[in-house]
Scaffold this active site. Structure first.
Site, PDB file in Angstrom:
ATOM      1  N   ARG A 133     107.880   6.384  33.892  1.00 41.38           N
ATOM      2  CA  ARG A 133     106.534   7.098  33.899  1.00 41.38           C
ATOM      3  C   ARG A 133     105.474   7.057  32.715  1.00 41.38           C
ATOM      4  NH1 ARG A 133     109.854  10.663  36.576  1.00 41.38           N
ATOM      5  NH2 ARG A 133     109.884  10.070  38.796  1.00 41.38           N
ATOM      6  N   LYS A 155      92.285  -0.223  29.605  1.00 42.18           N
ATOM      7  CA  LYS A 155      92.476  -1.096  31.022  1.00 42.18           C
ATOM      8  C   LYS A 155      93.704  -1.949  31.163  1.00 42.18           C
ATOM      9  CE  LYS A 155      87.918  -1.246  32.923  1.00 42.18           C
ATOM     10  NZ  LYS A 155      86.745  -2.058  33.202  1.00 42.18           N
ATOM     11  N   GLU A 197      82.998 -12.691  25.111  1.00 40.78           N
ATOM     12  CA  GLU A 197      83.090 -11.352  25.111  1.00 40.78           C
ATOM     13  C   GLU A 197      82.486 -10.817  23.795  1.00 40.78           C
ATOM     14  OE1 GLU A 197      83.995  -9.954  27.835  1.00 40.78           O
ATOM     15  OE2 GLU A 197      85.959 -10.724  28.610  1.00 40.78           O
ATOM     16  N   LYS A 239      82.420  -1.378  21.684  1.00 36.20           N
ATOM     17  CA  LYS A 239      83.176  -0.781  22.803  1.00 36.20           C
ATOM     18  C   LYS A 239      83.692   0.599  22.764  1.00 36.20           C
ATOM     19  CE  LYS A 239      86.736  -2.133  26.046  1.00 36.20           C
ATOM     20  NZ  LYS A 239      87.556  -3.294  26.544  1.00 36.20           N
ATOM     21  N   GLU A 249      85.551   4.456  33.663  1.00 35.39           N
ATOM     22  CA  GLU A 249      84.280   3.743  34.193  1.00 35.39           C
ATOM     23  C   GLU A 249      83.909   4.519  35.578  1.00 35.39           C
ATOM     24  OE1 GLU A 249      85.271  -0.527  34.135  1.00 35.39           O
ATOM     25  OE2 GLU A 249      83.817  -0.761  36.079  1.00 35.39           O
ATOM     26  N   ARG A 253      80.732   2.702  31.473  1.00 33.05           N
ATOM     27  CA  ARG A 253      81.646   1.505  31.149  1.00 33.05           C
ATOM     28  C   ARG A 253      81.478   0.256  31.737  1.00 33.05           C
ATOM     29  NH1 ARG A 253      88.220   1.970  29.461  1.00 33.05           N
ATOM     30  NH2 ARG A 253      88.269  -0.268  29.119  1.00 33.05           N
ATOM     31  N   ASN A 257      81.141  -5.171  31.786  1.00 37.34           N
ATOM     32  CA  ASN A 257      81.463  -6.110  32.893  1.00 37.34           C
ATOM     33  C   ASN A 257      80.252  -7.075  32.857  1.00 37.34           C
ATOM     34  OD1 ASN A 257      84.084  -6.268  33.942  1.00 37.34           O
ATOM     35  ND2 ASN A 257      83.916  -4.223  34.559  1.00 37.34           N
ATOM     36  N   HIS A 260      80.674 -10.689  34.440  1.00 37.82           N
ATOM     37  CA  HIS A 260      82.423 -10.702  34.788  1.00 37.82           C
ATOM     38  C   HIS A 260      82.205 -10.650  36.548  1.00 37.82           C
ATOM     39  CE1 HIS A 260      83.263  -9.558  30.885  1.00 37.82           C
ATOM     40  NE2 HIS A 260      84.675  -9.365  31.132  1.00 37.82           N
ATOM     41  N   HIS A 264      84.509 -13.334  37.429  1.00 29.43           N
ATOM     42  CA  HIS A 264      85.861 -13.079  38.249  1.00 29.43           C
ATOM     43  C   HIS A 264      85.685 -14.016  39.533  1.00 29.43           C
ATOM     44  CE1 HIS A 264      86.627  -8.945  36.290  1.00 29.43           C
ATOM     45  NE2 HIS A 264      87.269  -9.889  35.650  1.00 29.43           N
ATOM     46  N   HIS A 277      89.416 -17.099  31.028  1.00 24.55           N
ATOM     47  CA  HIS A 277      88.576 -15.902  31.511  1.00 24.55           C
ATOM     48  C   HIS A 277      87.096 -15.939  30.555  1.00 24.55           C
ATOM     49  CE1 HIS A 277      87.564 -11.831  32.577  1.00 24.55           C
ATOM     50  NE2 HIS A 277      87.632 -11.558  31.216  1.00 24.55           N
TER      51      HIS A 277
HETATM   52  P1  NAD Z   1      95.403 -15.419  27.030  1.00 27.28           P
HETATM   53  O1  NAD Z   1      96.308 -14.192  26.778  1.00 27.28           O
HETATM   54  O2  NAD Z   1      96.059 -16.247  28.241  1.00 27.28           O
HETATM   55  O3  NAD Z   1      95.623 -16.252  25.620  1.00 27.28           O
HETATM   56  C1  NAD Z   1      95.016 -17.461  25.492  1.00 27.28           C
HETATM   57  C2  NAD Z   1      96.108 -18.396  25.121  1.00 27.28           C
HETATM   58  O4  NAD Z   1      95.948 -18.394  23.525  1.00 27.28           O
HETATM   59  C3  NAD Z   1      97.266 -18.605  25.787  1.00 27.28           C
HETATM   60  O5  NAD Z   1      97.947 -19.739  26.008  1.00 27.28           O
HETATM   61  C4  NAD Z   1      98.077 -17.804  24.535  1.00 27.28           C
HETATM   62  O6  NAD Z   1      99.535 -17.972  24.560  1.00 27.28           O
HETATM   63  C5  NAD Z   1      97.429 -18.554  23.319  1.00 27.28           C
HETATM   64  N1  NAD Z   1      97.518 -17.877  22.286  1.00 27.28           N
HETATM   65  C6  NAD Z   1      97.323 -16.394  21.972  1.00 27.28           C
HETATM   66  N2  NAD Z   1      97.427 -16.010  20.609  1.00 27.28           N
HETATM   67  C7  NAD Z   1      97.366 -17.310  19.874  1.00 27.28           C
HETATM   68  C8  NAD Z   1      97.415 -17.466  18.428  1.00 27.28           C
HETATM   69  N3  NAD Z   1      97.096 -16.684  17.681  1.00 27.28           N
HETATM   70  N4  NAD Z   1      97.701 -18.924  18.366  1.00 27.28           N
HETATM   71  C9  NAD Z   1      97.758 -19.592  19.205  1.00 27.28           C
HETATM   72  N5  NAD Z   1      97.743 -19.469  20.636  1.00 27.28           N
HETATM   73  C10 NAD Z   1      97.502 -18.407  20.760  1.00 27.28           C
HETATM   74  O7  NAD Z   1      94.002 -15.131  27.075  1.00 27.28           O
HETATM   75  P2  NAD Z   1      93.042 -14.280  26.527  1.00 27.28           P
HETATM   76  O8  NAD Z   1      91.454 -14.805  26.475  1.00 27.28           O
HETATM   77  O9  NAD Z   1      93.362 -13.469  25.216  1.00 27.28           O
HETATM   78  O10 NAD Z   1      92.895 -12.926  27.712  1.00 27.28           O
HETATM   79  C11 NAD Z   1      92.309 -13.047  28.858  1.00 27.28           C
HETATM   80  C12 NAD Z   1      92.884 -12.062  29.688  1.00 27.28           C
HETATM   81  O11 NAD Z   1      92.336 -10.634  29.194  1.00 27.28           O
HETATM   82  C13 NAD Z   1      92.572 -12.244  31.273  1.00 27.28           C
HETATM   83  O12 NAD Z   1      93.685 -11.510  31.837  1.00 27.28           O
HETATM   84  C14 NAD Z   1      91.759 -10.876  31.344  1.00 27.28           C
HETATM   85  O13 NAD Z   1      91.420 -10.272  32.497  1.00 27.28           O
HETATM   86  C15 NAD Z   1      92.031  -9.846  30.286  1.00 27.28           C
HETATM   87  N6  NAD Z   1      90.907  -8.929  29.732  1.00 27.28           N
HETATM   88  C16 NAD Z   1      91.336  -7.834  29.856  1.00 27.28           C
HETATM   89  C17 NAD Z   1      90.341  -6.710  29.268  1.00 27.28           C
HETATM   90  C18 NAD Z   1      90.730  -5.316  29.468  1.00 27.28           C
HETATM   91  O14 NAD Z   1      89.848  -4.509  29.007  1.00 27.28           O
HETATM   92  N7  NAD Z   1      91.947  -4.836  29.474  1.00 27.28           N
HETATM   93  C19 NAD Z   1      89.125  -7.308  28.779  1.00 27.28           C
HETATM   94  C20 NAD Z   1      88.779  -8.669  28.724  1.00 27.28           C
HETATM   95  C21 NAD Z   1      89.697  -9.354  29.237  1.00 27.28           C
HETATM   96  N1  GLY Z   2      86.586  -5.458  29.712  1.00 25.61           N
HETATM   97  C1  GLY Z   2      85.875  -4.438  30.416  1.00 25.61           C
HETATM   98  C2  GLY Z   2      86.392  -2.909  30.134  1.00 25.61           C
HETATM   99  O1  GLY Z   2      87.159  -2.823  29.223  1.00 25.61           O
HETATM  100  O2  GLY Z   2      85.849  -1.998  30.541  1.00 25.61           O
END
Ligand code: NAD
Ligand code: GLY
Length: 372
Positions: A133, A155, A197, A239, A249, A253, A257, A260, A264, A277
């Site tokens: 939890r 998030k 982003e 942010k 949100e 917030r 997006n 997005h 998406h 993404h």
């Molecule tokens: P990812 O986590 O898939 O990383 C991208 C690639 O880079 C992967 O293959 C990873 O293994 C590799 N990698 C990571 N760090 C590295 C490094 N230092 N050196 C070499 N390779 C490396 O993708 P991302 O773009 O980081 O994140 C995308 C995700 O984030 C999506 O799922 C999206 O929905 C999510 N997201 C969440 C929020 C939120 O607020 N929580 C906001 C934006 C995006």
């Molecule tokens: N990336 C959108 C949020 O954090 O709200």
């Protein structure tokens, strides 16, 4: 909101940004050599055990360094490596984290460390929110996208075949540690995806930052350390202000997006992992900017500037030909939709965004102009 990092005051790229969320407030550390320097980060609750959650790409690069660094804080530091990729942001992979926690005898004081990009960060956060939890967790983002966006704000989620990030929780980390050194190994395509982003923050919140990005995009693409540090800090400041005002949100917030809703739909329509993404968000911003123009909110020149910067960042500006009906079907599943009405983040005026419904006919015009 930001201050120089006292532990490394000699480095121009060392910064801190604070997220103000009452008793859940925390720091974002931005600087060099932070993975190796866990003892300097900040006071964290004492715990005998820790679990580093990473993946098969990032683990071999930085897992051991982080583990050695954390050994000074925790007696036992376990590591679990998840399969890499958006296609694995699912229940089956999430369960690998719970398997590791339970087989290693981790208790409710165990601290989880998310070492990786947004996929690892979102899944680790969700695991931390639900294991016993709720256990504490720290974000150690290693992609530009994760350093400027996903690791900040709480998030957490996994995908469902019917929609992106549909299963999750709001759950804040204790600390975010952005080590600029890790960006050296990031593939160029991923750097570009992260820039989407970063670019987003300009039109929605700060046009002078957008001007700065237009002037400094080449330096960012060349991974100039000071430029990256400034872009990450300014993105995190924006942010932080938005999340501090609307953590869950209920309104504001949603502006984070921008791009997005279209993005998406691209990701889900093609299958997760086909486009990154950030690539989908970049193209989605081109579409959302055009929608803002067609709604009569902003001049075409602004949409042209956004499209130009997205293109210069190496991101696609034309979406896949899924067909307008499929786009609309996918966008109705978006979390911002209400009673089947799709709501888009649009630019109301340069540097200011809002959530709006738009007539399907106008959305079809946008899709007609920007897919193919
Ligand atoms: P990812 O986590 O898939 O990383 C991208 C690639 O880079 C992967 O293959 C990873 O293994 C590799 N990698 C990571 N760090 C590295 C490094 N230092 N050196 C070499 N390779 C490396 O993708 P991302 O773009 O980081 O994140 C995308 C995700 O984030 C999506 O799922 C999206 O929905 C999510 N997201 C969440 C929020 C939120 O607020 N929580 C906001 C934006 C995006
Ligand atoms: N990336 C959108 C949020 O954090 O709200």
């Amino acid at each position: 909101m930001s201050e120089t990092h006292p532990a490394a005051a000699t480095s121009p790229s060392s910064q801190r940004v604070r997220i103000e969320l009452a008793e859940r407030s925390y720091q974002i550390l931005i600087g060099d050599g932070l993975v190796e320097a866990a003892s300097t980060w900040a006071a964290l609750p004492g715990s005998a055990s820790a679990l580093i959650v990473t993946n098969t790409t990032v683990g071999p690069l930085y897992g051991q360094r982080l583990r050695s660094s954390l050994m000074k804080r925790h007696g036992r530091v376990h590591v679990v490596e998840l399969p890499d990729g958006e296609a694995h942001k699912d229940f089956q992979t999430l369960n690998l984290i719970f398997d590791a926690l339970l087989t290693k005898g981790c208790d409710r004081k165990t601290v989880l460390y998310a070492l990786g990009g947004g996929v690892v960060g979102d899944m680790t956060g969700f695991a931390a929110a639900s294991y016993m939890r709720g256990v504490p967790f720290v974000q150690v983002p290693t992609t530009l996208l994760a350093q400027v966006d996903s690791s900040v704000g709480g998030k957490t989620a996994i995908n469902h075949p019917l929609g992106k990030n549909m299963i999750g929780a709001f759950y804040q980390p204790l600390l975010v540690v952005c080590d600029l050194d890790t960006l050296a190994t990031l593939p160029g395509r991923e750097l570009s995806a992260g820039l989407a982003e970063v670019i987003k923050y300009g039109p929605i919140a700060d046009m002078s930052f957008f001007d700065w990005l237009e002037r400094n995009l080449d330096a960012l693409l060349a991974r100039d350390r000071e430029s990256l540090a400034h872009a990450i800090k300014r993105s995190c400041e924006i942010k932080a202000a938005v999340v501090g005002a609307d953590e869950r949100e209920t309104g504001l917030r949603a502006i984070l997006n921008f791009g997005h809703t279209f993005g998406h739909a691209i990701e889900a329509g093609l299958g997760y992992g086909e486009w990154l993404h950030g690539e989908a968000v970049g193209c989605g911003m081109v579409m959302a900017a055009d929608l803002s123009v067609r709604l009569g909110l902003v001049e075409p020149a602004l949409a042209e500037r956004i499209t130009g910067l997205v293109r210069r960042a190496g991101l696609p500006t034309t979406g896949p030909a899924l067909g307008a009906d499929r786009y609309l079907e996918l966008m109705r599943l978006d979390k911002k939709s209400e009673a089947g009405d799709i709501r888009f983040v649009v630019i109301e005026k340069p540097g200011q965004a809002a959530l709006r419904a738009a007539p399907d006919g106008l959305v079809r015009e946008v899709l007609e102009a920007h897919t193919g």
